[in-house]
Design an enzyme around this catalytic site. Structure first.
Site, PDB file in Angstrom:
ATOM      1  N   CYS A   1      -9.691  -0.401 -29.001  1.00 48.57           N
ATOM      2  CA  CYS A   1      -9.399  -0.655 -30.406  1.00 48.57           C
ATOM      3  C   CYS A   1      -9.320  -2.149 -30.661  1.00 48.57           C
ATOM      4  O   CYS A   1      -9.070  -2.944 -29.762  1.00 48.57           O
ATOM      5  CB  CYS A   1      -8.064  -0.012 -30.789  1.00 48.57           C
ATOM      6  SG  CYS A   1      -7.968   1.756 -30.450  1.00 48.57           S
TER       7      CYS A   1
ATOM      8  N   ARG B   1     -16.175  -3.689 -28.850  1.00 48.86           N
ATOM      9  CA  ARG B   1     -15.123  -2.990 -28.117  1.00 48.86           C
ATOM     10  C   ARG B   1     -15.248  -1.474 -28.247  1.00 48.86           C
ATOM     11  O   ARG B   1     -14.611  -0.736 -27.508  1.00 48.86           O
ATOM     12  CB  ARG B   1     -13.745  -3.441 -28.614  1.00 48.86           C
ATOM     13  CG  ARG B   1     -13.473  -4.915 -28.386  1.00 48.86           C
ATOM     14  CD  ARG B   1     -12.279  -5.407 -29.181  1.00 48.86           C
ATOM     15  NE  ARG B   1     -11.020  -4.879 -28.684  1.00 48.86           N
ATOM     16  CZ  ARG B   1     -10.277  -5.459 -27.749  1.00 48.86           C
ATOM     17  NH1 ARG B   1     -10.690  -6.584 -27.195  1.00 48.86           N
ATOM     18  NH2 ARG B   1      -9.131  -4.932 -27.378  1.00 48.86           N
TER      19      ARG B   1
ATOM     20  N   TRP C   1     -10.637   3.468 -31.568  1.00 49.20           N
ATOM     21  CA  TRP C   1     -11.317   4.413 -30.683  1.00 49.20           C
ATOM     22  C   TRP C   1     -10.348   5.555 -30.468  1.00 49.20           C
ATOM     23  O   TRP C   1      -9.262   5.362 -29.940  1.00 49.20           O
ATOM     24  CB  TRP C   1     -11.691   3.758 -29.354  1.00 49.20           C
ATOM     25  CG  TRP C   1     -12.545   4.667 -28.532  1.00 49.20           C
ATOM     26  CD1 TRP C   1     -12.130   5.587 -27.626  1.00 49.20           C
ATOM     27  CD2 TRP C   1     -13.966   4.769 -28.574  1.00 49.20           C
ATOM     28  NE1 TRP C   1     -13.207   6.257 -27.098  1.00 49.20           N
ATOM     29  CE2 TRP C   1     -14.347   5.773 -27.664  1.00 49.20           C
ATOM     30  CE3 TRP C   1     -14.956   4.107 -29.306  1.00 49.20           C
ATOM     31  CZ2 TRP C   1     -15.680   6.133 -27.450  1.00 49.20           C
ATOM     32  CZ3 TRP C   1     -16.278   4.458 -29.088  1.00 49.20           C
ATOM     33  CH2 TRP C   1     -16.628   5.453 -28.175  1.00 49.20           C
TER      34      TRP C   1
ATOM     35  N   ASN D   1      -2.724  -0.669 -30.864  1.00 52.40           N
ATOM     36  CA  ASN D   1      -3.706  -0.475 -29.806  1.00 52.40           C
ATOM     37  C   ASN D   1      -2.946  -0.088 -28.544  1.00 52.40           C
ATOM     38  O   ASN D   1      -2.011  -0.793 -28.145  1.00 52.40           O
ATOM     39  CB  ASN D   1      -4.492  -1.767 -29.574  1.00 52.40           C
ATOM     40  CG  ASN D   1      -5.537  -1.624 -28.489  1.00 52.40           C
ATOM     41  OD1 ASN D   1      -5.868  -0.519 -28.075  1.00 52.40           O
ATOM     42  ND2 ASN D   1      -6.060  -2.753 -28.034  1.00 52.40           N
ATOM     43  N   GLY D   2      -3.297   1.024 -27.902  1.00 52.60           N
ATOM     44  CA  GLY D   2      -2.633   1.428 -26.668  1.00 52.60           C
ATOM     45  C   GLY D   2      -2.123   2.855 -26.737  1.00 52.60           C
ATOM     46  O   GLY D   2      -2.538   3.648 -27.583  1.00 52.60           O
TER      47      GLY D   2
ATOM     48  N   GLU E   1     -12.688   0.186  -0.698  1.00 53.37           N
ATOM     49  CA  GLU E   1     -12.913  -0.620  -1.894  1.00 53.37           C
ATOM     50  C   GLU E   1     -12.261  -1.993  -1.763  1.00 53.37           C
ATOM     51  O   GLU E   1     -12.839  -3.013  -2.162  1.00 53.37           O
ATOM     52  CB  GLU E   1     -12.374   0.121  -3.128  1.00 53.37           C
ATOM     53  CG  GLU E   1     -12.273  -0.705  -4.401  1.00 53.37           C
ATOM     54  CD  GLU E   1     -13.597  -1.234  -4.907  1.00 53.37           C
ATOM     55  OE1 GLU E   1     -13.574  -2.049  -5.864  1.00 53.37           O
ATOM     56  OE2 GLU E   1     -14.673  -0.868  -4.377  1.00 53.37           O
TER      57      GLU E   1
ATOM     58  N   LYS F   1     -14.293  -5.504  -2.029  1.00 53.60           N
ATOM     59  CA  LYS F   1     -13.954  -6.567  -2.980  1.00 53.60           C
ATOM     60  C   LYS F   1     -13.786  -7.908  -2.266  1.00 53.60           C
ATOM     61  O   LYS F   1     -14.255  -8.938  -2.733  1.00 53.60           O
ATOM     62  CB  LYS F   1     -12.667  -6.220  -3.720  1.00 53.60           C
ATOM     63  CG  LYS F   1     -12.826  -5.273  -4.861  1.00 53.60           C
ATOM     64  CD  LYS F   1     -13.522  -5.932  -6.026  1.00 53.60           C
ATOM     65  CE  LYS F   1     -14.027  -4.869  -6.994  1.00 53.60           C
ATOM     66  NZ  LYS F   1     -15.186  -4.133  -6.498  1.00 53.60           N
TER      67      LYS F   1
ATOM     68  N   GLU G   1     -17.265  -9.256  -1.133  1.00 57.08           N
ATOM     69  CA  GLU G   1     -18.272  -9.648  -2.111  1.00 57.08           C
ATOM     70  C   GLU G   1     -17.897 -10.892  -2.905  1.00 57.08           C
ATOM     71  O   GLU G   1     -18.792 -11.580  -3.409  1.00 57.08           O
ATOM     72  CB  GLU G   1     -18.615  -8.482  -3.046  1.00 57.08           C
ATOM     73  CG  GLU G   1     -17.494  -7.948  -3.890  1.00 57.08           C
ATOM     74  CD  GLU G   1     -17.923  -6.700  -4.669  1.00 57.08           C
ATOM     75  OE1 GLU G   1     -19.116  -6.381  -4.681  1.00 57.08           O
ATOM     76  OE2 GLU G   1     -17.045  -6.056  -5.253  1.00 57.08           O
TER      77      GLU G   1
ATOM     78  N   HIS H   1      -9.629   4.879  17.611  1.00 51.32           N
ATOM     79  CA  HIS H   1     -10.964   5.256  18.076  1.00 51.32           C
ATOM     80  C   HIS H   1     -11.940   4.075  18.043  1.00 51.32           C
ATOM     81  O   HIS H   1     -13.151   4.287  17.939  1.00 51.32           O
ATOM     82  CB  HIS H   1     -11.508   6.427  17.246  1.00 51.32           C
ATOM     83  CG  HIS H   1     -10.708   7.679  17.400  1.00 51.32           C
ATOM     84  ND1 HIS H   1     -10.736   8.450  18.546  1.00 51.32           N
ATOM     85  CD2 HIS H   1      -9.816   8.269  16.565  1.00 51.32           C
ATOM     86  CE1 HIS H   1      -9.919   9.471  18.408  1.00 51.32           C
ATOM     87  NE2 HIS H   1      -9.342   9.381  17.211  1.00 51.32           N
TER      88      HIS H   1
ATOM     89  N   LYS I   1     -25.059  -7.605 -11.352  1.00 49.38           N
ATOM     90  CA  LYS I   1     -24.164  -6.632 -11.979  1.00 49.38           C
ATOM     91  C   LYS I   1     -24.773  -5.240 -11.970  1.00 49.38           C
ATOM     92  O   LYS I   1     -24.095  -4.263 -11.732  1.00 49.38           O
ATOM     93  CB  LYS I   1     -23.855  -7.072 -13.418  1.00 49.38           C
ATOM     94  CG  LYS I   1     -22.844  -6.170 -14.146  1.00 49.38           C
ATOM     95  CD  LYS I   1     -21.487  -6.233 -13.468  1.00 49.38           C
ATOM     96  CE  LYS I   1     -20.467  -5.370 -14.163  1.00 49.38           C
ATOM     97  NZ  LYS I   1     -19.209  -5.265 -13.386  1.00 49.38           N
TER      98      LYS I   1
END
Length: 607
Positions: free
Chosen positions: A2, A27, A74, A98-99, A479, A483, A486, A502, A602
Site C-alpha cells: 500500500c 507498489r 492492496w 499500511n500493514g 540459504e 547469501k 554470493e 559424516h 537478478k
C-alpha cells in the site's frame, strides 16, 4: 504494498495527492482514495481499481481543502471494494493505514460492545474508531492518537486527520516505512521519498515506534516511550528518489527492512483474519485429492521449496518432491496423473524453471506458480498463480522475495492440510495466529541489526564458514551459506546438523566459524548435541536461537543472536532474517558490491 501520502498545504491538495499516489503505483494496489478537510469537515472520494477511476470520481465530485491524505490499497483484510478502500473515517477522524493490526479482532469486539458501528471488513477501520473513542473522553488529538497507537499490535504505518484541525496531521510507524517531508510552510508524509519528490527533497524517515505531530511549520517526533527525539533530515535528489534506498546504504538493506510490511501484505492476500482461515480462490484442481506435489525452483527459491516440503508433508501428509530446475528438466521424472507441480521464481522468467514447467505440463500435471511478477512467462503459462506481493526487489541477492515465497507456501500448505482433513479447527486457528504474528516479530528481530553488524566484522575475517540446521531449518542453513557466498565472496557451506559427523566435522578448527540455527523446538536437543561436537573441537559457534534456547545452550559459544519465540511452523521464515543480516553486514565490512555482486544477475534467463 500500500502507499500513503499526506499534505498540509497552501493550496487545494487533492490533485497533488492524486499525482503522488500515481508515483506509488509501482507498489501495487487494487483500490484508492483521498480525504480532505473542507471548512473543517472531512470529505473523501474512493474507488475500486486503478487511479483513473479515482481521478474520474474527483472530476465528477471535486474535493476542496488544503489538508488531505491519500492511499493506494492492496487488499489485505477485506475484499478490494470501494467500501473497504482507504481513507477510513468516523465523524471525527480520517485515517490511512499500511500493514496488519494483529490484535484487531479483540479491539473490534471491544469497540463493538461499546456501541461503535463498523462499515468495512478491514482491520484498519478500528484505528479510526479507537482514536475517535479516545477523543470523546476529552483527550487532545495527539493524546488520543498516542493512546490508540499504544494499543495496536503488528506492523503498520498510519496517517491521521481530525475534524476542525486544518493544521494537524499525526503519522506513526511500526515496521512499515513512513517518511516526513518538509517544505516552505507546508509539510508532507509519504511511504517513500519517490512519492514526495515533486513537492520536497527534505526527507526525514521515522524509525520504528516513532509517531509525529505535524503542523505546517514543523514536525515533533516522539519515540515509543513518548520522548521527543531528533531524526536526521536528508536531502534526496529527484534522481535518487526514482530508485529510493530510503535511509539505507544499499537496496539489499532496504529490502531486508521491508519484510515486516511485505510479509503482512502477502498474508493479507491469503488469510481472512475474521474467520481465521486461509482463503484461496477457486482452483482448477482439488487439494484434497492430489496424489503428489512436485516443487521446482532455482537458487534461493529452491530453498523456499525445501522448507515447504516439510510443511506439506507434516501438515497435509502428502508426498512431496523438490528439485533444482536445472536438474529436474533433464532427468525425465515419472509423474502421476493429476499431480500438482508448483514453480517458484522471483522474476517468473528463470529459463530452467520455465523449461521444467513445460515438461510437467507435457506430463499431464496441474501447473501452479509462486512468482513476484504477475505478468511474467511462468505466471502466464501456469494454470494458477499464487503472487508473493513482495514489491520490486532490486538487490541481486533475494531477501524479501524469499520470505514472501515462504509465506505463500506456508499458507498453501495450511490450506492443503485443511482440505485433506489433517488439521483440526483448533490447529488451524493456532497456525493462522502464528502467521499473523510474523510482521510484528520480524520488525522486532530487525532491531538486533547493530549487534549482528558488530559480529559480522569478526566474521568478515574468516575464509570458510559452516551453517548447520535440522528439519525445516536445514534449508535455512543452506540459504544462509548461499547469501554469504554470493555477496561477501567467503566460502560457506550449509549442512544438515546430523550429517556433521559424516564428513564436515573434519573441517572444524578455531579458524572456522559455525553458524548454528537452533530454535527451541522438537529438534533442539539433537542440534545442540551436534553443536557441542563443534565446540569440543575448538570451533567458533554462533548460536541463533530464541530466549529459551540461548538460556539452555549458550555456554561455550563464540556469539549469539536472539530471535523472538514463535511457533515452530513459522520459525523458518523468522530465522531467515538473521542470516540475511549476517551476510549483508559481512559484505559491507569487506567492502564488496552488495547490490550487484560479481558474476551474478537478478534474473537468469539463459541455461
Amino acid at each position: 504494498m500500500c502507499g500513503i501520502v499526506g499534505i498540509l498545504g497552501k493550496e487545494p491538495v487533492a490533485g497533488t495527492i492524486l499525482e503522488s499516489l500515481k508515483r506509488l503505483e509501482y507498489r501495487g494496489y487494487d483500490s484508492a482514495g483521498i480525504a480532505t478537510l473542507t471548512e473543517g469537515e472531512i470529505s473523501r472520494r474512493r474507488s475500486e481499481g486503478k487511479l483513473d477511476n479515482l481521478a474520474k470520481a474527483l472530476s465528477e465530485q471535486p474535493l476542496e481543502g488544503c489538508t488531505g491524505i491519500g492511499h493506494t490499497r492492496w487488499a489485505t483484510h477485506g475484499a478490494p471494494t470501494e467500501m473497504n478502500a482507504h481513507p477510513h473515517t468516523t465523524d471525527k477522524v480520517a485515517i490511512v493505514h499500511n500493514g496488519i493490526i494483529e490484535n484487531f479482532r479483540e479491539l473490534r469486539d471491544e469497540l463493538s460492545e461499546s456501541g461503535r458501528q463498523f462499515s468495512t471488513e478491514t482491520d484498519s477501520e478500528i484505528i479510526a474508531h479507537l482514536v475517535s473513542q479516545n477523543l470523546e473522553t476529552g483527550l487532545s488529538p495527539a493524546e488520543a492518537s498516542a493512546a490508540a497507537i499504544k494499543r495496536l499490535e503488528g506492523a503498520f504505518a498510519i496517517g491521521i486527520l481530525f475534524k476542525d484541525e486544518e493544521d494537524l496531521m499525526i503519522a506513526a510507524r511500526q515496521g512499515s516505512p513512513l517518511a516526513v517531508g518538509t517544505g516552505d510552510g507546508e509539510m508532507f508524509i509519504g511511504s517513500d521519498a519517490f512519492a514526495l519528490a515533486p513537492m520536497t527533497n527534505r526527507i526525514t524517515y521515522l524509525e520504528d515506534g516513532d509517531w509525529a505531530e505535524i503542523t505546517r511549520e514543523s514536525a515533533v517526533i516522539r519515540d515509543a516511550r513518548g520522548n521527543i527525539v531528533n531524526r536526521e533530515e536528508r536531502i534526496a535528489s529527484i534522481a535518487a528518489a526514482l530508485v529510493d534506498k530510503g535511509d539505507h546504504k544499499h537496496f539489499m538493506a532496504k529490502e531486508i527492512f521491508e519484510q515486516p510490511e511485505v510479509i503482512g501484505h502477502t498474508l493479507g492476500a491469503y488469510i481472512n483474519p475474521l474467520k481465521q482461515s486461509v482463503v484461496l480462490p477457486d482452483l482448477p484442481f482439488e487439494l484434497a485429492t492430489l496424489p503428489k506435489m512436485t516443487l521446482v525452483a532455482c537458487g534461493t527459491a529452491h530453498y523456499a521449496t525445501a522448507v515447504a516440503k516439510y510443511w506439506f508433508e507434516q501438515l497435509a501428509r502428502i508426498s512431496v518432491e523438490t528439485d533444482i530446475a536445472s536438474e529436474f528438466r533433464y532427468r525425465e521424472a515419472a509423474m502421476p496423473d493429476g499431480g500438482l507441480s508448483v514453480f517458484v521464481s522471483q522474476s517468473g522468467e528463470t529459463a530452467d524453471t520455465l523449461a521444467a514447467l513445460r515438461y510437467c505440463r507435457d506430463q499431464g500435471q496441474h501447473i501452479a506458480s509462486v512468482v513476484n511478477v504477475q505478468e511474467s512467462s511462468i505466471a502466464r503459462e501456469s494454470d494458477f498463480l499464487f503472487p508473493t506481493h513482495a514489491g520490486p526487489e532490486i538487490g541481486v541477492a533475494s531477501t524479501k522475495a524469499f520470505t514472501c515465497q515462504l509465506t505463500v507456501l506456508a499458507c498453501l500448505a495450511l490450506a492443503t492440510g485443511k482440505a485433506r482433513k489433517k488439521i483440526s479447527r483448533d490447529g488451524e486457528i493456532r497456525l493462522i495466529r502464528s502467521l499473523m504474528e510474523l510482521p510484528r516479530l520480524t520488525a522486532e528481530l530487525l532491531r538486533e541489526e547493530a549487534k549482528i553488524a558488530t559480529l559480522a566484522h569478526d566474521l568478515a575475517r574468516a575464509s570458510d564458514v559452516l551453517y548447520l540446521g535440522r528439519g525445516a531449518h536445514y534449508p535455512i542453513a543452506l540459504e544462509g551459506a548461499l547469501k554469504l557466498k554470493e555477496i561477501s565472496y567467503i566460502h560457506a557451506e550449509g549442512y544438515a546438523a546430523g550429517e556433521l559427523k559424516h564428513g564436515p566435522i573434519a573441517l572444524i578448527d578455531e579458524s572456522v566459524p559455525v553458524i548454528v540455527i537452533a530454535p527451541y523446538d522438537a529438534m533442539f536437543e539433537k542440534t545442540v548435541s551436534n553443536m557441542q561436537e563443534v565446540i569440543a573441537r575448538g570451533g567458533k559457534v554462533v548460536l541463533i536461537s530464541d530466549p529459551k534456547g540461548l538460556e539452555l545452550a549458550s555456554d561455550g559459544v563464540w556469539a549469539t543472536i536472539e530471535v523472538p519465540y514463535t511457533d515452530p511452523f513459522v520459525a523458518p521464515i523468522l530465522y531467515s532474517l538473521p542470516v540475511q543480516l549476517l551476510a549483508y553486514h559481512t559484505a559491507v565490512a569487506k567492502g564488496t558490491d552488495v547490490d550487484q555482486p560479481r558474476n551474478l544477475a537478478k534474473s537468469v534467463t539463459v541455461e
